[in-house]
Write an enzyme that holds these catalytic residues in place. Sequence first.
Site, mmCIF file in Angstrom:
data_model
loop_
_atom_site.group_PDB
_atom_site.id
_atom_site.type_symbol
_atom_site.label_atom_id
_atom_site.label_comp_id
_atom_site.label_asym_id
_atom_site.label_seq_id
_atom_site.Cartn_x
_atom_site.Cartn_y
_atom_site.Cartn_z
ATOM 1 N N GLU A 1 -0.730 -1.857 5.151
ATOM 2 C CA GLU A 1 0.166 -1.819 6.325
ATOM 3 C C GLU A 1 0.075 -0.483 7.033
ATOM 4 O O GLU A 1 0.076 -0.409 8.262
ATOM 5 C CB GLU A 1 1.615 -2.103 5.905
ATOM 6 C CG GLU A 1 2.594 -2.206 7.084
ATOM 7 C CD GLU A 1 3.012 -0.870 7.671
ATOM 8 O OE1 GLU A 1 3.126 -0.757 8.904
ATOM 9 O OE2 GLU A 1 3.198 0.101 6.911
ATOM 10 N N ASP B 1 0.819 -1.231 0.000
ATOM 11 C CA ASP B 1 0.000 0.000 0.000
ATOM 12 C C ASP B 1 0.846 1.272 0.000
ATOM 13 O O ASP B 1 2.027 1.255 0.324
ATOM 14 C CB ASP B 1 -0.936 0.008 1.218
ATOM 15 C CG ASP B 1 -0.180 -0.088 2.545
ATOM 16 O OD1 ASP B 1 0.796 -0.852 2.626
ATOM 17 O OD2 ASP B 1 -0.557 0.621 3.502
HETATM 18 ZN ZN LIG Z 1 5.320 3.971 6.390
HETATM 19 ZN ZN LIG Z 2 6.427 1.239 5.488
#
Ligand SMILES: [Zn+2]
Ligand SMILES: [Zn+2]
Length: 404
Positions: free
Chosen positions: A150, A92
């Site tokens: 994440e 991401d």
């Molecule tokens: Zn980051």
């Molecule tokens: Zn990262």
Amino acid sequence: MILPEILSTPSIDFSKIRPDILLLQSKLVQWRRQLHIQPELGFHEQVTGMFISQILTTIGIPHKTGISKTGIVATIASSQPGPVLAIRADIDALPIQEENELPYRSQNDGIMHACGHDGHTAIALGTAYYLWHHRHDFKGTIKIIFQPAEESPGGAKPMINEGVLKSPDVDAIIGLHLWNNFPLGTVGISSGPLMAAVECFHLDIFGKGGHGAMPYQTVDSVIVGAQIINALQTIVSRNVNPLNSTVITVGELHAGTGLNLIADKARMSGTVRYFNPNLKGYFNQRIEEIVSGICQTFGATYELDYWWLYPPVINDKKIADLVCSVAMDVVKTSDRIVSSYQTMVGEDMSFFLEEIPGCYFLLGSANQDKGLTNPHHHPRFNFDETALLIGVEIFVGVAEKFCQ
Ligand SMILES: [Zn+2]
Ligand SMILES: [Zn+2]
């Protein structure tokens, strides 16, 4: 921030990278740049997912898409039974407007791969490519996990809940983060806690508004908020054992609408970081005690919303030793390995490491000579793409040693 003691012109010994991986460099760079052009936020990585899936299909690697919305798992099985190793890459991007002037700059307004996850994805694809073509050189199975979200709200936990560590059951997991706090090729690793737990809170304080010249008729939420902000720091300095590194940061404070008005409401938000998993639950309780005591003293009321985002990233010593020995072979000299490295940033790799042993490590990607030193999450973040090769070499080396 660059650590001055280890900032030097990187010298990479390419003889330590196997020829078949050196040949992958143009592909790695091409994949990374394509991903950089089309960044997507957590759980919206549709184009990213299609791109990954397309490359895996072209190589011929079986994989499953749509895990936790946009996650993908590729499975590379050798012809011989053996251990199962997972390699995790996050895919991401961040809600940041890119300010780099690059031919491959982000085409999605307000979204940017400013943390290097485009590099992680390219490294994972390169590792998959190599291991697929050399799948008779190891025993067992390699699972490559392409994880969404994440940065937030976290894609690791939902992927685990959907069974990515099952059938075949994964014995150990590794992952890396490109790291612009280190020069290219330096590896940061720990055989215990590497990254901190992340907890977050919003606090609303309710006082009583009034005229700025007649404060005795009011309950000033700004004064209450100021007392609370100061008192919260005593948790770090006076409550927690100083050997347990802890950070409490109030990053947001909003109150008031005029310079001569007493604000009836104040809102603050913050984050708590620590390494020791035994402290889970402590900060929530202590913050509430302090907030409640101060509000009572001043006649205010409050609402505290507190949540646990990620646990600390804690490496397994055996797997960390394995990664360390492979990294040492690749980067050649021990001054390129920062063992016992720790940082208070957080990562949801921690959820995988709570389930199975593994090792997360940091791979230096800054290059001062090329002007690539901006920190992660900076609108001009970029890294030395030579790190892609080093990442693949370390992943492949660990996979071969673990699965032999
Ligand atoms: Zn980051
Ligand atoms: Zn990262």
